[in-house]
Design a protein around this motif. Structure first.
Motif, PDB file in Angstrom:
ATOM      1  N   VAL A  24       8.757  52.005 -72.860  1.00 38.90           N
ATOM      2  CA  VAL A  24       8.311  50.530 -73.152  1.00 38.90           C
ATOM      3  C   VAL A  24       8.487  50.387 -74.830  1.00 38.90           C
ATOM      4  O   VAL A  24       8.910  49.366 -75.138  1.00 38.90           O
ATOM      5  CB  VAL A  24       6.941  49.991 -72.732  1.00 38.90           C
ATOM      6  CG1 VAL A  24       6.571  48.613 -73.195  1.00 38.90           C
ATOM      7  CG2 VAL A  24       7.123  49.855 -71.113  1.00 38.90           C
ATOM      8  N   ALA A  25       7.771  51.443 -75.273  1.00 36.52           N
ATOM      9  CA  ALA A  25       7.778  51.377 -77.100  1.00 36.52           C
ATOM     10  C   ALA A  25       9.121  51.241 -77.536  1.00 36.52           C
ATOM     11  O   ALA A  25       9.332  50.789 -78.518  1.00 36.52           O
ATOM     12  CB  ALA A  25       6.926  52.413 -77.311  1.00 36.52           C
ATOM     13  N   ILE A  26       9.927  51.955 -76.954  1.00 37.94           N
ATOM     14  CA  ILE A  26      11.333  52.382 -77.423  1.00 37.94           C
ATOM     15  C   ILE A  26      11.923  50.951 -77.213  1.00 37.94           C
ATOM     16  O   ILE A  26      12.634  50.405 -78.176  1.00 37.94           O
ATOM     17  CB  ILE A  26      12.022  53.489 -76.993  1.00 37.94           C
ATOM     18  CG1 ILE A  26      11.452  54.672 -77.356  1.00 37.94           C
ATOM     19  CG2 ILE A  26      13.447  53.384 -77.121  1.00 37.94           C
ATOM     20  CD1 ILE A  26      12.031  55.869 -76.665  1.00 37.94           C
ATOM     21  N   LYS A  27      11.819  50.363 -76.133  1.00 36.99           N
ATOM     22  CA  LYS A  27      12.515  49.144 -75.929  1.00 36.99           C
ATOM     23  C   LYS A  27      12.032  48.116 -76.702  1.00 36.99           C
ATOM     24  O   LYS A  27      12.849  47.354 -77.232  1.00 36.99           O
ATOM     25  CB  LYS A  27      12.263  48.543 -74.340  1.00 36.99           C
ATOM     26  CG  LYS A  27      12.857  47.493 -74.092  1.00 36.99           C
ATOM     27  CD  LYS A  27      12.800  46.838 -72.570  1.00 36.99           C
ATOM     28  CE  LYS A  27      13.608  45.711 -72.120  1.00 36.99           C
ATOM     29  NZ  LYS A  27      13.362  44.605 -73.147  1.00 36.99           N
ATOM     30  N   LYS A  28      10.624  47.900 -77.190  1.00 37.36           N
ATOM     31  CA  LYS A  28      10.064  46.902 -77.972  1.00 37.36           C
ATOM     32  C   LYS A  28      10.500  47.082 -79.431  1.00 37.36           C
ATOM     33  O   LYS A  28      10.539  46.277 -80.224  1.00 37.36           O
ATOM     34  CB  LYS A  28       8.634  46.833 -77.865  1.00 37.36           C
ATOM     35  CG  LYS A  28       8.317  46.353 -76.469  1.00 37.36           C
ATOM     36  CD  LYS A  28       7.654  45.017 -76.398  1.00 37.36           C
ATOM     37  CE  LYS A  28       7.132  44.630 -75.147  1.00 37.36           C
ATOM     38  NZ  LYS A  28       7.215  43.173 -74.749  1.00 37.36           N
ATOM     39  N   GLY A  29      10.489  48.412 -79.621  1.00 42.11           N
ATOM     40  CA  GLY A  29      10.803  48.744 -81.103  1.00 42.11           C
ATOM     41  C   GLY A  29      12.148  48.939 -81.814  1.00 42.11           C
ATOM     42  O   GLY A  29      12.515  48.805 -82.945  1.00 42.11           O
ATOM     43  N   ILE A  30      13.067  49.356 -80.809  1.00 44.42           N
ATOM     44  CA  ILE A  30      14.202  49.569 -81.136  1.00 44.42           C
ATOM     45  C   ILE A  30      15.532  48.402 -80.328  1.00 44.42           C
ATOM     46  O   ILE A  30      16.155  47.951 -81.120  1.00 44.42           O
ATOM     47  CB  ILE A  30      14.717  51.046 -80.980  1.00 44.42           C
ATOM     48  CG1 ILE A  30      13.919  52.021 -81.612  1.00 44.42           C
ATOM     49  CG2 ILE A  30      16.172  51.181 -81.186  1.00 44.42           C
ATOM     50  CD1 ILE A  30      13.978  53.161 -81.234  1.00 44.42           C
ATOM     51  N   ILE A  31      15.241  48.256 -79.140  1.00 42.93           N
ATOM     52  CA  ILE A  31      16.352  47.622 -78.372  1.00 42.93           C
ATOM     53  C   ILE A  31      16.225  46.186 -78.816  1.00 42.93           C
ATOM     54  O   ILE A  31      17.169  45.418 -79.000  1.00 42.93           O
ATOM     55  CB  ILE A  31      16.402  48.146 -76.943  1.00 42.93           C
ATOM     56  CG1 ILE A  31      16.580  49.398 -76.745  1.00 42.93           C
ATOM     57  CG2 ILE A  31      17.361  47.105 -76.255  1.00 42.93           C
ATOM     58  CD1 ILE A  31      16.442  50.223 -75.229  1.00 42.93           C
ATOM     59  N   ASP A  32      15.084  45.620 -78.498  1.00 42.38           N
ATOM     60  CA  ASP A  32      14.797  44.084 -78.696  1.00 42.38           C
ATOM     61  C   ASP A  32      15.177  43.738 -80.048  1.00 42.38           C
ATOM     62  O   ASP A  32      15.782  42.655 -80.178  1.00 42.38           O
ATOM     63  CB  ASP A  32      13.395  43.714 -78.171  1.00 42.38           C
ATOM     64  CG  ASP A  32      13.281  43.797 -76.632  1.00 42.38           C
ATOM     65  OD1 ASP A  32      14.207  43.943 -75.937  1.00 42.38           O
ATOM     66  OD2 ASP A  32      11.911  43.790 -76.034  1.00 42.38           O
TER      67      ASP A  32
END
Length: 55
Positions: A24-32
């Motif tokens: 979730v942190a990777i998605k919020k911090g990098i992907i989004d």
């Protein structure tokens, strides 16, 4: 249940929670942010295209 089983279950649950939190942190911090930047660029291209047509 003996101590080993309780420890094993606790360890598995903690590992799963940690993994999900990391994803979730990777998605919020990098992907989004990448998707937002891409959408911003596309929006600016559409605006520029409209300006070329009308001017």
């Amino acid at each position: 249940m003996n101590k080993f089983s309780k420890g094993l279950i606790t360890g598995v649950v903690a590992t799963v929670i940690t993994t999900v939190g990391g994803l979730v942190a990777i998605k919020k911090g990098i992907i989004d942010p990448e998707l937002k930047k891409e959408e911003f660029i596309n929006e600016n291209r559409r605006k520029a295209a409209r300006k070329r047509i009308f001017h």
